[in-house]
Design a protein around this motif. Sequence first.
Motif, PDB file in Angstrom:
ATOM      1  N   GLY A   1     -38.880 -35.487 -71.379  1.00 27.03           N
ATOM      2  CA  GLY A   1     -38.936 -35.848 -72.785  1.00 27.03           C
ATOM      3  C   GLY A   1     -40.148 -35.253 -73.460  1.00 27.03           C
ATOM      4  O   GLY A   1     -40.796 -34.352 -72.914  1.00 27.03           O
ATOM      5  N   ASP A   2     -40.475 -35.781 -74.637  1.00 25.01           N
ATOM      6  CA  ASP A   2     -41.592 -35.231 -75.394  1.00 25.01           C
ATOM      7  C   ASP A   2     -42.925 -35.753 -74.848  1.00 25.01           C
ATOM      8  O   ASP A   2     -42.976 -36.450 -73.823  1.00 25.01           O
ATOM      9  CB  ASP A   2     -41.432 -35.522 -76.887  1.00 25.01           C
ATOM     10  N   GLU A   3     -44.000 -35.426 -75.540  1.00 20.30           N
ATOM     11  CA  GLU A   3     -45.342 -35.792 -75.062  1.00 20.30           C
ATOM     12  C   GLU A   3     -45.493 -37.300 -74.898  1.00 20.30           C
ATOM     13  O   GLU A   3     -46.134 -37.782 -73.967  1.00 20.30           O
ATOM     14  CB  GLU A   3     -46.389 -35.264 -76.047  1.00 20.30           C
ATOM     15  N   SER A   4     -44.886 -38.067 -75.791  1.00 16.63           N
ATOM     16  CA  SER A   4     -44.957 -39.526 -75.702  1.00 16.63           C
ATOM     17  C   SER A   4     -44.240 -40.043 -74.463  1.00 16.63           C
ATOM     18  O   SER A   4     -44.751 -40.901 -73.731  1.00 16.63           O
ATOM     19  CB  SER A   4     -44.347 -40.157 -76.959  1.00 16.63           C
ATOM     20  N   ILE A   5     -43.049 -39.523 -74.208  1.00 17.34           N
ATOM     21  CA  ILE A   5     -42.273 -39.955 -73.040  1.00 17.34           C
ATOM     22  C   ILE A   5     -43.010 -39.647 -71.741  1.00 17.34           C
ATOM     23  O   ILE A   5     -42.973 -40.436 -70.781  1.00 17.34           O
ATOM     24  CB  ILE A   5     -40.879 -39.286 -73.042  1.00 17.34           C
ATOM     25  N   LEU A   6     -43.706 -38.526 -71.691  1.00 15.26           N
ATOM     26  CA  LEU A   6     -44.411 -38.146 -70.470  1.00 15.26           C
ATOM     27  C   LEU A   6     -45.548 -39.110 -70.139  1.00 15.26           C
ATOM     28  O   LEU A   6     -46.036 -39.124 -68.998  1.00 15.26           O
ATOM     29  CB  LEU A   6     -44.960 -36.716 -70.593  1.00 15.26           C
ATOM     30  N   LYS A   7     -45.953 -39.938 -71.107  1.00 15.56           N
ATOM     31  CA  LYS A   7     -47.023 -40.902 -70.882  1.00 15.56           C
ATOM     32  C   LYS A   7     -46.505 -42.312 -70.612  1.00 15.56           C
ATOM     33  O   LYS A   7     -47.273 -43.203 -70.251  1.00 15.56           O
ATOM     34  CB  LYS A   7     -47.945 -40.937 -72.108  1.00 15.56           C
ATOM     35  N   ARG A   8     -45.219 -42.516 -70.808  1.00 12.52           N
ATOM     36  CA  ARG A   8     -44.675 -43.864 -70.680  1.00 12.52           C
ATOM     37  C   ARG A   8     -44.299 -44.176 -69.235  1.00 12.52           C
ATOM     38  O   ARG A   8     -43.864 -43.293 -68.491  1.00 12.52           O
ATOM     39  CB  ARG A   8     -43.477 -44.050 -71.624  1.00 12.52           C
ATOM     40  N   PRO A   9     -44.461 -45.427 -68.791  1.00 11.17           N
ATOM     41  CA  PRO A   9     -44.266 -45.757 -67.375  1.00 11.17           C
ATOM     42  C   PRO A   9     -42.806 -45.691 -66.950  1.00 11.17           C
ATOM     43  O   PRO A   9     -41.948 -46.343 -67.537  1.00 11.17           O
ATOM     44  CB  PRO A   9     -44.809 -47.186 -67.272  1.00 11.17           C
TER      45      PRO A   9
ATOM     46  N   VAL B   1     -38.601 -48.149 -63.359  1.00 12.14           N
ATOM     47  CA  VAL B   1     -37.194 -47.792 -63.128  1.00 12.14           C
ATOM     48  C   VAL B   1     -37.029 -47.133 -61.761  1.00 12.14           C
ATOM     49  O   VAL B   1     -36.070 -47.410 -61.026  1.00 12.14           O
ATOM     50  CB  VAL B   1     -36.693 -46.846 -64.242  1.00 12.14           C
ATOM     51  N   VAL B   2     -37.969 -46.277 -61.413  1.00  4.45           N
ATOM     52  CA  VAL B   2     -37.882 -45.530 -60.145  1.00  4.45           C
ATOM     53  C   VAL B   2     -37.841 -46.479 -58.954  1.00  4.45           C
ATOM     54  O   VAL B   2     -37.061 -46.286 -58.012  1.00  4.45           O
ATOM     55  CB  VAL B   2     -39.062 -44.547 -60.024  1.00  4.45           C
ATOM     56  N   GLU B   3     -38.654 -47.531 -58.983  1.00  4.07           N
ATOM     57  CA  GLU B   3     -38.728 -48.443 -57.838  1.00  4.07           C
ATOM     58  C   GLU B   3     -37.384 -49.071 -57.486  1.00  4.07           C
ATOM     59  O   GLU B   3     -36.909 -48.959 -56.348  1.00  4.07           O
ATOM     60  CB  GLU B   3     -39.771 -49.525 -58.090  1.00  4.07           C
ATOM     61  N   PRO B   4     -36.697 -49.761 -58.430  1.00 12.04           N
ATOM     62  CA  PRO B   4     -35.418 -50.364 -58.045  1.00 12.04           C
ATOM     63  C   PRO B   4     -34.332 -49.345 -57.734  1.00 12.04           C
ATOM     64  O   PRO B   4     -33.501 -49.585 -56.841  1.00 12.04           O
ATOM     65  CB  PRO B   4     -35.053 -51.224 -59.267  1.00 12.04           C
TER      66      PRO B   4
ATOM     67  N   GLY C   1     -41.148 -37.656 -59.324  1.00 10.27           N
ATOM     68  CA  GLY C   1     -41.685 -37.587 -60.676  1.00 10.27           C
ATOM     69  C   GLY C   1     -43.172 -37.357 -60.663  1.00 10.27           C
ATOM     70  O   GLY C   1     -43.820 -37.391 -59.604  1.00 10.27           O
ATOM     71  N   ALA C   2     -43.716 -37.133 -61.825  1.00 12.88           N
ATOM     72  CA  ALA C   2     -45.153 -36.923 -61.934  1.00 12.88           C
ATOM     73  C   ALA C   2     -45.889 -38.204 -61.537  1.00 12.88           C
ATOM     74  O   ALA C   2     -45.362 -39.312 -61.677  1.00 12.88           O
ATOM     75  CB  ALA C   2     -45.510 -36.520 -63.365  1.00 12.88           C
ATOM     76  N   GLY C   3     -47.116 -38.033 -61.019  1.00  8.15           N
ATOM     77  CA  GLY C   3     -47.914 -39.199 -60.632  1.00  8.15           C
ATOM     78  C   GLY C   3     -47.258 -40.031 -59.565  1.00  8.15           C
ATOM     79  O   GLY C   3     -47.310 -41.269 -59.605  1.00  8.15           O
ATOM     80  N   GLY C   4     -46.603 -39.374 -58.597  1.00  2.00           N
ATOM     81  CA  GLY C   4     -45.943 -40.113 -57.521  1.00  2.00           C
ATOM     82  C   GLY C   4     -44.717 -40.874 -57.960  1.00  2.00           C
ATOM     83  O   GLY C   4     -44.371 -41.909 -57.382  1.00  2.00           O
ATOM     84  N   GLY C   5     -44.039 -40.352 -58.977  1.00  2.00           N
ATOM     85  CA  GLY C   5     -42.817 -40.993 -59.460  1.00  2.00           C
ATOM     86  C   GLY C   5     -43.053 -41.996 -60.565  1.00  2.00           C
ATOM     87  O   GLY C   5     -42.110 -42.660 -61.018  1.00  2.00           O
ATOM     88  N   ARG C   6     -44.294 -42.081 -61.052  1.00  2.00           N
ATOM     89  CA  ARG C   6     -44.598 -43.066 -62.092  1.00  2.00           C
ATOM     90  C   ARG C   6     -44.315 -42.559 -63.494  1.00  2.00           C
ATOM     91  O   ARG C   6     -44.228 -43.346 -64.439  1.00  2.00           O
ATOM     92  CB  ARG C   6     -46.069 -43.496 -61.986  1.00  2.00           C
ATOM     93  N   TYR C   7     -44.176 -41.239 -63.646  1.00  6.78           N
ATOM     94  CA  TYR C   7     -43.987 -40.654 -64.976  1.00  6.78           C
ATOM     95  C   TYR C   7     -42.954 -39.534 -64.930  1.00  6.78           C
ATOM     96  O   TYR C   7     -42.684 -38.955 -63.875  1.00  6.78           O
ATOM     97  CB  TYR C   7     -45.320 -40.100 -65.505  1.00  6.78           C
ATOM     98  N   ALA C   8     -42.377 -39.242 -66.110  1.00  4.23           N
ATOM     99  CA  ALA C   8     -41.475 -38.101 -66.245  1.00  4.23           C
ATOM    100  C   ALA C   8     -42.301 -36.817 -66.223  1.00  4.23           C
ATOM    101  O   ALA C   8     -43.506 -36.851 -66.511  1.00  4.23           O
ATOM    102  CB  ALA C   8     -40.691 -38.217 -67.548  1.00  4.23           C
TER     103      ALA C   8
END
Length: 428
Positions: free
Chosen positions: A115-123, A127-130, A140-147
């Motif tokens: 997504g855009d710059e905002s989405i890349l900062k959102r947790p 979602v990834v965990e479940p 994902g980026a940051g060990g799956g924590r970010y897009a």
Amino acid sequence: MDVTVEGKRRLRGEIFAPPDKSISHRSVMLGAVAEGITRVERFLTADDCLRTVDCFKKMGVDILFEAPDKVIINGRGLRGLKKPDGPLYAGNSGTTIRLLSGILAGQGFEATITGDESILKRPMGRVVEPLTMMGAVIEGAGGGRYAPLTIRGGRLKGIRYELPVASAQVKSAILLAGLYAEGETTVIEKHKTRDHTEIMLAHFGGRISTSDGEVRLTPVDKLSAERVTVPGDISSAAFFMAAAAVTEGSELLIRDVGINPTRTGIIDVLREMGCNIKIYDERIWNGEKVADVLVKGEGLRGITIKGEIIPRLIDEIPVIAVAAAFAEGETIIRDAAELRVKESDRIKAIAVNLRRFGTEVTELEDGMIIRGGGFLKPAEFESFGDHRIAMAMAVAALAIPGPSRIKNAECVKISFPGFFETLEEVLC
């Protein structure tokens, strides 16, 4: 695009609330994986919803706009989506990236969504965990924590999962993945969040039930195409409700508003603050409650907002905070830390802007304290690229004598493309 709003004006007349963004997203998602032709009336052609349309087109779904607000979706069935040629782009839409992740988790191909710059900062870890627990492989980026998220779908198993944060997007992602899972999927909610996914799944033939804070989904062989009429978006109508509430002498009728009980916190709060709100002509559209809402501007008072009501009005807090600035006394907002990870840090954005026109605000980690009733002056407001902040500041500008300016106000097109034009129609 900067917009100047002239203050000390009242609202008179009636409007139709723009189509609901949440329901528009879900109509495309479920129509795409249903069998047959789904027809959507009153679809919201805002940037966020168009990102969802584009993502499914890239996965082989035939989607036609018969008119600007009429969409025909030729569903491909639960397992008929095709691997996209490149990354799927969600733009600024958290709903698109999180809910679509649930659907991608059940596919037999790999796909990347960003997504855009905002989405890349959102947790995104929430979602990834479940989804990983269900059997999807997600990087994902940051060990799956970010897009960006790269999702390799496959054989999923149903899980029993308690939401660590109140999030309809996380709940929906799990339920949509559950369509592809072996066995029952159960989501446990401490505080009930908006249930548009559950209602629409049932409308399309899904097997879903809710009781005692648990939402249970059992897989079905197929979903069947349906006709959907999208109600007006109460989150968009909220700006007009608040605008009428803070400008004494206003009287505004808002037609065809969705009044799903999981979304009506804004009505409850404005009433508690002293606003005169009446509900007329309640009816049902494809499982969703709809009504006409009449708001009359009267004096407001400060209140405390916290606890279970917060998930029912999380998107409306920016404009509730504006209403609090014009109320007598102190308004306290707590348990709203989720605002820190929206399109902007909304707690910070609200506090910065309220101070610009003279309101005393104490910023808290999970909310704020607003001392209303002070001497307020016109100001230049910053949208922070956030549609709800831009519209909330337009409401503030209406109640302050003189012209105020909202900078970078073009972001309103994310959810309410005609906001300023609609506002001008009812100002007097």
